[in-house]
Design a protein around this motif. Structure first.
Motif, short mmCIF file in Angstrom:
data_model
loop_
_atom_site.label_atom_id
_atom_site.label_comp_id
_atom_site.label_asym_id
_atom_site.label_seq_id
_atom_site.Cartn_x
_atom_site.Cartn_y
_atom_site.Cartn_z
N TYR A 131 0.81 -1.22 0.00
CA TYR A 131 0.00 0.00 0.00
C TYR A 131 0.85 1.27 0.00
N VAL B 150 -6.35 0.52 5.71
CA VAL B 150 -6.00 0.66 4.29
C VAL B 150 -7.17 1.17 3.46
N ARG C 47 -5.87 5.62 1.40
CA ARG C 47 -5.93 6.13 0.02
C ARG C 47 -4.73 7.02 -0.28
N GLN D 96 -1.73 4.87 -0.97
CA GLN D 96 -1.76 4.31 -2.32
C GLN D 96 -1.37 5.35 -3.36
N SER D 97 -1.79 6.59 -3.16
CA SER D 97 -1.40 7.65 -4.11
C SER D 97 0.10 7.91 -4.03
N ARG E 135 2.31 5.66 -3.21
CA ARG E 135 2.93 4.50 -3.87
C ARG E 135 2.95 4.67 -5.38
N GLU E 136 1.88 5.20 -5.94
CA GLU E 136 1.78 5.35 -7.39
C GLU E 136 2.66 6.48 -7.91
N GLY F 134 -0.74 -5.43 -2.02
CA GLY F 134 -1.75 -4.39 -2.04
C GLY F 134 -3.16 -4.92 -1.84
#
Length: 352
Positions: free
Chosen positions: A62, A202, A208, A211-212, A214-215, A280
């Motif tokens: 995540y 998570v 959230r 996760q952003s 991570r991206e 994830g």
């Protein structure tokens, strides 16, 4: 109601739902469905490692943080319970104090590592965590007066959680109702609650943001999120969850040693479970831990039975020799990565 309990993160696949339900029922009724010391011990280990793997996936899957220090936090929780039980006696107060101490120590060390190391690139952070974990493992081995060194520590837990304590004279569905049964359900209940808590984290706004990051961490920083703080918070939460899993493991085993909690082999096992289940995805921890631990405990036995059944057939009995179970475990892992590149959960959700 069920959707709220799962924080809105439903399996979204009928096959996945059925598999998860089968695992849940099997673990909930393990002492009755699979009587025997070995099978119940396997079920307890699955419960603990589901939490441990899920806590690691919080960082890796995540937040995109690669760390090799997770077993260090796991060991802190375990040694916290062991040391408290030795110095405070076999009471529930010792278990509570040891669990809290292990969790606080893990959070504090994770905070220090995060604040000083998460500003560097991912590979350098991974190397720093590996160095710290190795140093802690060496320190634990050398401080034999405190930690028992390589021999580890044996200690007593409350009598209410041992097989010596009987709660019923008659068996219940063929199972003795004693402290060992209570101990198992303590591990199962706490593991379930911790997993649901991680699932909530998570799927929260905090999750959230992770996760952003991570991206695209640069874009997350540009729109106002303090990336280092979020990554540090994720590291601390992950460390605390791992320490709590270690505490449960210590309560179940009544033994703590470097090989059972701090070894790098356990770290590799955690990585394999995350990859097999699917990064994830919290449900990936459930499936990955279950598949890996069942294979780890029963593959050797199955291979022995297969070798005996194929006796007289050229080559096959030699290949299926139980001493080669690690080889076949590696083959199964390679095949799982090849056929399930996004993990079992990712593949099933893709089909669902």
């Amino acid at each position: 109601m069920l959707t709220r309990l799962l924080s809105g993160d439903t399996p979204r696949s009928l096959p996945l739902t059925l598999i998860l339900l089968a695992i849940l029922v099997s673990l909930a009724l393990a002492p009755f469905l699979f009587p025997g010391t070995r099978s119940v011990d396997t079920a307890a280990r699955i419960c603990v490692f589901i939490v441990l793997v899920a806590s690691y996936d919080l960082m890796l899957g995540y937040a995109g943080i690669v760390s090799f220090a997770h077993t260090m936090f796991f060991g802190m929780g375990a040694y916290g319970v062991a040391l408290a039980s030795i110095h405070m006696g076999r009471g529930f107060d010792a278990l509570i104090v040891g669990t809290l101490a292990g969790g606080i120590a893990a959070a504090a060390l994770a905070l220090v590592i995060g604040l000083f190391s998460l500003r560097v690139r991912a590979i350098f952070f991974a190397m720093i965590t590996l160095a710290v974990a190795s140093a802690v493992a060496v320190l634990v081995s050398q401080l034999s007066g405190l930690t028992g060194g390589e021999d580890g520590l044996n200690y007593k837990i409350p009598r209410a959680l041992t097989s010596a304590q009987k709660y019923m004279d008659e068996k219940l569905f063929g199972v003795r109702v004693n402290g060992k049964l209570l101990n198992y359900y303590l591990v199962f209940a706490c593991s379930t609650l911790l997993f649901l808590l991680l699932l909530r984290i998570v799927n929260s706004p905090f999750g959230r943001v992770l996760q952003s990051i991570r991206e695209n961490d640069f874009r997350a920083e540009a729109i106002g999120y303090r990336v280092v703080y979020y990554r540090t918070a994720a590291t601390c939460l992950s460390a605390v969850a791992a320490a709590l899993a270690g505490s449960l493991y210590a309560i179940w085993l009544r033994y703590v040693g470097p090989d059972t909690t701090l070894s790098f082999e356990i770290m590799v096992d955690i990585l394999l479970m995350v990859v097999i289940g699917g990064m994830g995805t919290m449900y990936g921890a459930v499936i990955g831990a279950t598949l890996f631990i069942v294979a780890q405990n029963y593959l050797q036995t199955l291979m022995g039975a297969a070798a005996e059944g194929l006796e007289g057939v050229p080559v096959l009995p030699l290949l299926l020799n139980p001493d080669r179970w690690l080889l076949w475990l590696g083959v199964l892992f390679v095949l799982s990565v090849y056929f399930f590149p996004t993990g079992v959960v990712g593949r099933l959700r893709g089909r669902g």
